[in-house]
Structure formats: C-alpha cells, structure tokens
Design a protein around this motif. Structure first.
Motif, PDB file in Angstrom:
ATOM      1  N   ALA A 171      20.568-114.960  10.625  1.00  0.00           N
ATOM      2  CA  ALA A 171      19.445-114.128  10.970  1.00  0.00           C
ATOM      3  C   ALA A 171      18.381-114.095   9.844  1.00  0.00           C
ATOM      4  CB  ALA A 171      19.981-112.621  11.326  1.00  0.00           C
ATOM      5  N   SER A 172      17.338-113.241  10.161  1.00  0.00           N
ATOM      6  CA  SER A 172      16.342-113.427   9.097  1.00  0.00           C
ATOM      7  C   SER A 172      15.656-111.983   8.886  1.00  0.00           C
ATOM      8  CB  SER A 172      15.075-114.099   9.670  1.00  0.00           C
ATOM      9  OG  SER A 172      14.030-114.077   8.666  1.00  0.00           O
ATOM     10  N   GLY A 173      15.618-111.492   7.797  1.00  0.00           N
ATOM     11  CA  GLY A 173      15.197-110.145   7.572  1.00  0.00           C
ATOM     12  C   GLY A 173      13.713-110.462   6.548  1.00  0.00           C
ATOM     13  N   THR A 174      14.201-110.592   5.387  1.00  0.00           N
ATOM     14  CA  THR A 174      13.275-111.053   4.555  1.00  0.00           C
ATOM     15  C   THR A 174      12.773-112.518   4.612  1.00  0.00           C
ATOM     16  OG1 THR A 174      14.517-111.665   2.643  1.00  0.00           O
ATOM     17  CG2 THR A 174      13.853-109.365   2.902  1.00  0.00           C
ATOM     18  N   GLY A 175      13.793-113.254   5.388  1.00  0.00           N
ATOM     19  CA  GLY A 175      13.696-114.686   5.498  1.00  0.00           C
ATOM     20  C   GLY A 175      14.100-115.642   4.245  1.00  0.00           C
ATOM     21  N   GLY A 176      14.554-114.561   3.286  1.00  0.00           N
ATOM     22  CA  GLY A 176      15.046-115.441   1.846  1.00  0.00           C
ATOM     23  C   GLY A 176      16.339-116.211   2.148  1.00  0.00           C
ATOM     24  N   THR A 177      17.373-115.592   2.760  1.00  0.00           N
ATOM     25  CA  THR A 177      18.462-116.358   2.936  1.00  0.00           C
ATOM     26  C   THR A 177      18.274-117.827   3.688  1.00  0.00           C
ATOM     27  OG1 THR A 177      19.843-114.309   2.762  1.00  0.00           O
ATOM     28  CG2 THR A 177      20.940-116.269   3.701  1.00  0.00           C
ATOM     29  N   LEU A 178      17.569-117.236   4.836  1.00  0.00           N
ATOM     30  CA  LEU A 178      17.591-118.491   5.878  1.00  0.00           C
ATOM     31  C   LEU A 178      16.504-119.560   5.353  1.00  0.00           C
ATOM     32  CD1 LEU A 178      18.110-119.868   8.646  1.00  0.00           C
ATOM     33  CD2 LEU A 178      16.342-118.471   9.600  1.00  0.00           C
ATOM     34  N   GLY A 179      15.536-119.172   4.697  1.00  0.00           N
ATOM     35  CA  GLY A 179      14.391-119.957   4.023  1.00  0.00           C
ATOM     36  C   GLY A 179      14.975-120.855   2.913  1.00  0.00           C
TER      37      GLY A 179
END
Length: 267
Positions: free
Chosen positions: A116-124
């Motif tokens: 999933a994406s919250g800040t997008g840091g992990t996925l990005g």
C-alpha cells in the motif's frame, strides 16, 4: 534544543521519529487528525511529547494536518518539518535498505512486490530498486477503499474508490513526491471486509498481531499470488502492529458499528 514537526498519523513514522527526537534531545511536536485511534494518542502521551490534534479535513483544506505541521515549522525558530510525504529522503532510504534487503533475502528470486501507499516512501523506494535489478518483477499497489490511488494506477484518474476506510496511515487522494514516477504495474482494491478478515486470520493462524495496513498488504499479496499461480515468490510488508488499534480493529462492538463484524467470521 531543536524542534521537529511531524504531520503524519502513520504508526511507524510517529514511533520512529519520536524516539529519534528524544534520543537526540530535540523537542518533537506531532500534528495528527482527530480521527486516529486512541492508542496512538496514549502512546505519545506516555512518551511525553506534544500532540496537536486538528480536524480531519481534505488535503486541499488549509487546516489539513500536513499543512498545519508545515506552518508550525515556519513560524517557530530552529525548527524543521520532516514532511515524510514529500521529502524524498524517505523514498531513498527504502531504496537503499528495504529494497536491497528484499532482493538479498529472496536471492533475487522474486516475482512480485505488493504494498500500500501512505507517504509513498516504501513503495516508491522498493519499486525503484527491484525494477533496476529485474525488469520482470511485478510491482502492485494494494489500495484500501476510499483511496484514489487504485483508479490512478488503473485508469490514470485520481478518484476515490468506495467509501472511506477504517485503515489509518495509508490510502490518500494525491500523488506524493515519494510516489511520483514510481514503476507500478498494477493495483488491487482491498475493501475493509477483506483486510479485517485477513488481520484476524493472521492473528489466529500465524500468531501475528498486526494492524489494518498490514491486512491490506497481505490481502493484496494473496490476490497477486493467486493470479500468478503456484511456484512464485510474492513479497509484501508487515508495516504496522495491532497494539495501537486494540480498541477498534480488535473490538467486536466497534467493528459492528462500522458494519464489519461479519468479517470476523470469514475463513
């Protein structure tokens, strides 16, 4: 003594940033929307940090918690706003560490990464690292109901899919700097009934006490695994603990008030 301002209700970032500030002698101030779980407020109170609760409003509103945090950092001397959503040091950290760890621990034999994406840091960050290592790794966004990212990936439009979710910290209505231009191949839409059922199955069958964001991730990984078939390696992230959601996610009465009690009976 410096001051740090955070505008992020996510469990991981609040915990990590708060402990870091306390260890370094900084004064942390947390800005949170008023719809977060009571356990988050209790944990921060136990740490003795200042919490500023603001109404939960859309990002376009000037009183959105991220905008409030940014203004606070500008108004007070010797302060910095961590801005986890648009500070790409977040993404770069996951590129350098999380992505590398996944590639190493799977010995490069990974077929899909789902998150999933919250800040997008992990996925990005992870998606960039894995795509550089192998063009064949499938990158899939797992998006909770009420978020606009599912339709953004599938159809190129930012539009909420379904009613708002009980899940905290993930699923938003904009493209953060950390998520922008990430190599994402597909998306899956995960309703609350599915993520809640998965969270309780993980506790009952695996002994893992996790939050609903992890439920969304695992539900998405299961869907992708079924699509790929036997013999494939699918990786996701167990990104939150159940400890900060006991009064909600593990409270049958609260789940019933949200129309989710039936999810506990799904096998």
């Amino acid at each position: 003594m410096g001051q740090f301002y955070f505008g992020d209700p996510g469990q991981f970032y609040i915990g990590a940033n708060t402990h870091l500030c306390l260890a370094r002698g900084y004064r942390p101030v947390i800005v949170m929307p008023d719809n977060q779980s009571p356990e988050k407020y209790q944990a921060l109170a136990a740490l003795g940090v200042e919490v500023r609760s603001v109404p939960a409003v859309p990002y376009a509103d000037d009183n959105h918690y991220q905008r409030v945090a940014g203004r606070l950092a500008e108004e007070l001397p010797n302060a910095i706003w961590a801005n986890q959503f648009d500070n790409t040091a977040n993404r770069d950290g996951h590129y350098a560490t999380t992505g590398a760890e996944i590639w190493r621990d799977t010995a490069g034999r990974i077929d899909a990464f789902v998150a999933a994406s919250g800040t997008g840091g992990t996925l990005g960050g992870v998606s960039r690292y894995l795509r550089e290592k192998s063009r064949s790794v499938r990158i899939v966004l797992a998006d909770p109901q009420g978020s606009a990212l599912y339709r953004w990936v599938k159809y190129g439009e930012l539009k909420a899919e379904g009613p708002g979710s009980i899940t905290e910290g993930i699923g938003i209505g904009r493209i953060t700097a950390n998520l922008k231009d990430s190599p994402i191949d597909d998306a899956v839409h995960i309703p609350d009934t599915e993520s809640v059922a998965i969270v309780h199955r993980l506790l009952r069958e695996e002994g893992l006490f996790l939050g609903s964001a992890s439920g969304v991730n695992v539900a998405g990984a299961i869907r992708v695994a079924k699509e790929l078939g036997p013999g494939h390696t699918v990786v996701t992230i167990l990104c939150d603990s159940g400890h900060k959601y006991q009064s909600r996610l593990f409270n049958r009465e609260w789940l019933a008030s949200k129309g989710l009690e039936s999810a506990l009976d799904i096998s």
